[in-house]
Design a protein around this motif. Structure first.
Motif, PDB file in Angstrom:
ATOM      1  N   GLY A  34       0.787  -1.224   0.000  1.00 24.42           N
ATOM      2  CA  GLY A  34       0.000   0.000   0.000  1.00 24.42           C
ATOM      3  C   GLY A  34       0.818   1.271   0.000  1.00 24.42           C
ATOM      4  N   TRP A  35       2.156   1.139  -0.015  1.00 26.96           N
ATOM      5  CA  TRP A  35       3.039   2.304  -0.034  1.00 26.96           C
ATOM      6  C   TRP A  35       3.819   2.305  -1.347  1.00 26.96           C
ATOM      7  CZ3 TRP A  35       2.670   5.960   3.650  1.00 26.96           C
ATOM      8  CH2 TRP A  35       2.073   5.599   4.867  1.00 26.96           C
ATOM      9  N   PRO A  36       3.757   3.394  -2.136  1.00 25.41           N
ATOM     10  CA  PRO A  36       4.483   3.433  -3.412  1.00 25.41           C
ATOM     11  C   PRO A  36       5.987   3.495  -3.212  1.00 25.41           C
ATOM     12  CG  PRO A  36       3.500   5.583  -2.931  1.00 25.41           C
ATOM     13  CD  PRO A  36       2.986   4.630  -1.887  1.00 25.41           C
ATOM     14  N   ASP A  37       6.692   2.546  -3.828  1.00 23.87           N
ATOM     15  CA  ASP A  37       8.150   2.492  -3.750  1.00 23.87           C
ATOM     16  C   ASP A  37       8.745   3.178  -4.986  1.00 23.87           C
ATOM     17  OD1 ASP A  37       7.910   0.638  -1.406  1.00 23.87           O
ATOM     18  OD2 ASP A  37       7.096  -0.690  -2.945  1.00 23.87           O
ATOM     19  N   ILE A  38      10.052   3.393  -4.970  1.00 27.84           N
ATOM     20  CA  ILE A  38      10.714   4.105  -6.071  1.00 27.84           C
ATOM     21  C   ILE A  38      11.605   3.147  -6.848  1.00 27.84           C
ATOM     22  CG2 ILE A  38      12.286   5.970  -6.699  1.00 27.84           C
ATOM     23  CD1 ILE A  38      11.449   7.413  -4.160  1.00 27.84           C
ATOM     24  N   LEU A  39      11.420   3.108  -8.176  1.00 27.48           N
ATOM     25  CA  LEU A  39      12.244   2.309  -9.078  1.00 27.48           C
ATOM     26  C   LEU A  39      13.051   3.251  -9.955  1.00 27.48           C
ATOM     27  CD1 LEU A  39      13.032  -0.289 -10.735  1.00 27.48           C
ATOM     28  CD2 LEU A  39      10.957   0.171 -12.095  1.00 27.48           C
ATOM     29  N   VAL A  40      14.369   3.009 -10.043  1.00 26.69           N
ATOM     30  CA  VAL A  40      15.240   3.849 -10.882  1.00 26.69           C
ATOM     31  C   VAL A  40      16.142   2.950 -11.720  1.00 26.69           C
ATOM     32  CG1 VAL A  40      16.975   5.677 -10.939  1.00 26.69           C
ATOM     33  CG2 VAL A  40      15.287   5.636  -9.086  1.00 26.69           C
ATOM     34  N   SER A  41      16.079   3.078 -13.045  1.00 31.17           N
ATOM     35  CA  SER A  41      17.077   2.423 -13.891  1.00 31.17           C
ATOM     36  C   SER A  41      18.272   3.361 -13.993  1.00 31.17           C
ATOM     37  CB  SER A  41      16.502   2.117 -15.276  1.00 31.17           C
ATOM     38  OG  SER A  41      16.217   3.321 -15.967  1.00 31.17           O
TER      39      SER A  41
END
Length: 270
Positions: free
Chosen positions: A63-70
């Motif tokens: 329920g918590w938005p995580d951060i994805l970084v390429s």
């Protein structure tokens, strides 16, 4: 003259209200401890990565938005100039702990995922109807990488919009989901990340909640649709102004469309 005085009084009142807005420094409170160093020495920090692909993705459905970084540098010989910076870089995933705090969990997501590559675009979608988001990354001068999310125990609910008065995909619609004491809001939007397009179905992680108590959809047209008591573990399709028109449980195969009727051209008169 009287109108001018009234206009001036309104302007002064508006200016007074605007002056009440302030920004408060919460850097330390958010757990951000960053010191910018010259690239010639020291440890490398996140703000010094290139990060061409970036997205908010609730990879664990808590329920918590995580951060994805390429990640990946744009200069293929950068090591000759900055010894501690490389052309190929590992991606980053920062797990949302709540309260505005994040922790990097990249290494825990598997050696294949955490391997250095010259990353560029990053997109996400549930490619196999399991209720978790998978990740696709592209690389500069190389192949694409599709990472299958092996999931977990948390529940989720996916919502697909079909616009009528609004645009077909409901882009710009705001969806609010309430499940227990948790409340989440997402906007359906196109485009994000470098040369990438993620799916337009909105995925809501529900942690261990078995249903969404309420769902409110505010369409770009102004139409508001409300659903209640929607079970987790499925993708529901909502049509603007009509409500739920179909649903598909996780793990089930899509329904095959009826075969199209083909006209018998041999019977056509010449």
């Amino acid at each position: 003259m009287r109108k001018l005085l009234v206009a001036l009084s309104v302007l002064v009142a508006f200016s007074a209200q605007a002056q009440k807005i302030t920004f408060r420094d919460i850097t330390a409170q958010a757990g951000i401890h960053f010191t910018h160093n010259n690239a010639a020495f020291g440890k490398k920090y996140l703000p010094e990565t290139m990060g061409p692909g970036c997205a908010f993705i609730d990879y664990d459905n808590d329920g918590w938005p995580d951060i994805l970084v390429s990640d990946g540098h744009i200069e293929d010989q950068i090591e000759k100039v900055q010894k501690r910076v490389t052309y190929a870089e590992p991606p980053h995933v920062f797990r949302n702990l709540g309260g505005g705090k994040f922790v990097e969990v990249t290494q825990s997501l598997g050696a294949a995922f955490a391997a250095p590559r010259v990353g560029r675009g990053a997109a996400y979608a549930d490619i196999d109807n399991e209720g978790v988001l998978d990740v696709l990354m592209t690389t500069n001068g190389g192949r694409a990488y599709l990472f299958h999310n092996e999931g977990g125990t948390n529940k989720s609910l996916r919502i697909k919009l079909v616009g009528t008065k609004s645009n077909r995909d409901g882009i710009g619609a705001v969806i609010t989901v309430v499940s227990g004491s948790d409340k989440q809001t997402k906007m359906v939007r196109s485009g994000s990340s470098y040369l990438s397009q993620s799916e337009l179905v909105a995925t809501f992680g529900l942690a261990q909640n078995l249903k969404a108590d309420s769902i409110e959809i505010k369409w770009p047209s102004g139409q508001v649709d409300t659903l209640t008591n929607v079970a987790a573990g499925q993708t529901v399709t909502v049509q603007e102004g009509k409500g739920t028109v179909s649903s598909r449980a996780y793990g089930s195969a899509p329904k095959k469309p009826a075969p199209a009727k083909v006209a018998d051209l041999s019977a056509e008169r010449h």
